[in-house]
Enzyme design. Structure first.
Site: not given
Ligand code: RUB
Length: 313
Positions: A18, A60, A128, A130, A197, A207
């Site tokens: 995230g 990443r 996912c 978030s 993201d 995202n």
């Molecule tokens: C996580 C993802 C989340 C964003 C936002 O992907 O797509 O929707 O990162 O998260 P992964 P946040 O699991 O591949 O990292 O709101 O926590 O910043």
């Protein structure tokens, strides 16, 4: 440097996942490094900082939030004019703290604004995991709103299970579905909320893979589609002509022992065009994706300055 590599590896393996958690982990480890560094001069200090930046950035590809966070610290150090290493360490510590404070304030504001959109009886779909989305939903629950959430399992790494657990722990009625069932349920959904993201200069959102497909399905069903995000996920490089790269992960995440000769592709993210986005719920309020540059410029002018100074001119 050992700790930096360790955190970068955790980010790569999704042990830290995230965008927000990744940015926070990067800032924290940078601060730890500064406290422990043995370098003696400003030049060495900045030299090491730039190496750390490379290691973290490479962990990443699609993480402008983390890049903006690291750039913020480097900007503060470089522009300080301080020569003594102990003073530079203090600057890192102070600016990390400022950054983290800024982040927790935005998280609260976003949750407050977003939770007002939740009504009694709302059915909300998310994709996912978030942390910004789950925090917002928890806030709505704390306010006593009665609603339910449908979350996708999110192939191939099942981040939807993290979401499901967090929501259940918060006492929110939660249903988990496979990703391909989104259209089946869309007519029961009042609105979709997803995290981000990256935000591009055109107001598009990057995202988790599958987000753009959900946006299409939502548009077809005339279901509002919101993105809940800090503005610091804005990617300045998109403003200056480059594309935000989309990370492609190891095929073994999709199928561990596939038949020989099979091609497997595993992009981690996709781009949702701004036309599909009802609103971006951010620390400045609910804004149109069209206004993203103005809003980011007003709130975080250093994002542009630092990027321009280090990469364009
Ligand atoms: C996580 C993802 C989340 C964003 C936002 O992907 O797509 O929707 O990162 O998260 P992964 P946040 O699991 O591949 O990292 O709101 O926590 O910043």
């Amino acid at each position: 440097m050992y700790k930096i590599v360790e955190v970068a590896n955790k980010i790569k393996r999704l042990e830290i996942q995230g965008a927000r958690n990744i940015a926070i982990a990067a800032i924290k480890v940078l601060n730890e490094w500064a406290e422990e560094t043995k370098v003696k001069t400003r030049e060495e200090f900045i030299g090491e900082l730039l190496k750390i930046k490379e290691i973290l950035f490479a962990s990443r590809e699609t993480e402008p939030f983390m890049r903006n966070a690291v750039r913020w610290i480097i900007h503060k150090v470089k522009s300080s004019g301080e020569d003594k290493v102990e003073e530079l360490v203090k600057i890192v510590s102070m600016s990390s703290k400022q950054f983290l404070d800024m982040l927790s304030k935005s998280k609260e504001i976003i949750a407050e604004i977003g939770s007002r959109r939740v009504r009694d009886g709302s059915v909300i779909l998310t994709h996912c995991h978030s942390s910004t989305v789950t925090y917002m939903l928890r806030k709505a629950k704390e306010k006593g709103k009665k609603f339910e959430v449908i979350c996708t399992e999110t192939r191939p790494r099942f981040q939807g299970r993290i979401t499901a657990r967090e929501l259940l722990e918060a006492g929110i009625k939660t249903t988990l579905i496979v990703d391909s069932a989104v259209r089946f349920f869309m007519n029961d959904v009042d609105f979709v909320i997803v995290g981000a993201d990256a935000i591009t200069s055109e107001g598009n959102i990057i995202n988790k893979i599958g987000t753009s497909m959900i946006a299409l399905v939502a548009a077809e069903a005339r279901t509002p589609f919101y993105v809940v995000t800090e503005l610091l996920k804005f990617s300045p490089l998109t403003m200056y002509g480059d594309y935000e790269k989309i990370e492609e992960r190891d095929p073994s995440e999709v199928w561990e022992n596939p038949p020989e000769g099979l091609i497997i592709r595993n992009p981690a993210f996709d781009v949702t065009r701004r036309d599909f986005i009802h609103g971006i719920i951010c620390e400045e309020g609910i804004i149109s994706p069209h206004s993203i540059i103005e809003v980011v410029k007003r709130r975080y002018p250093w994002v542009f300055m630092e990027y321009q100074a280090s990469n364009i001119i």
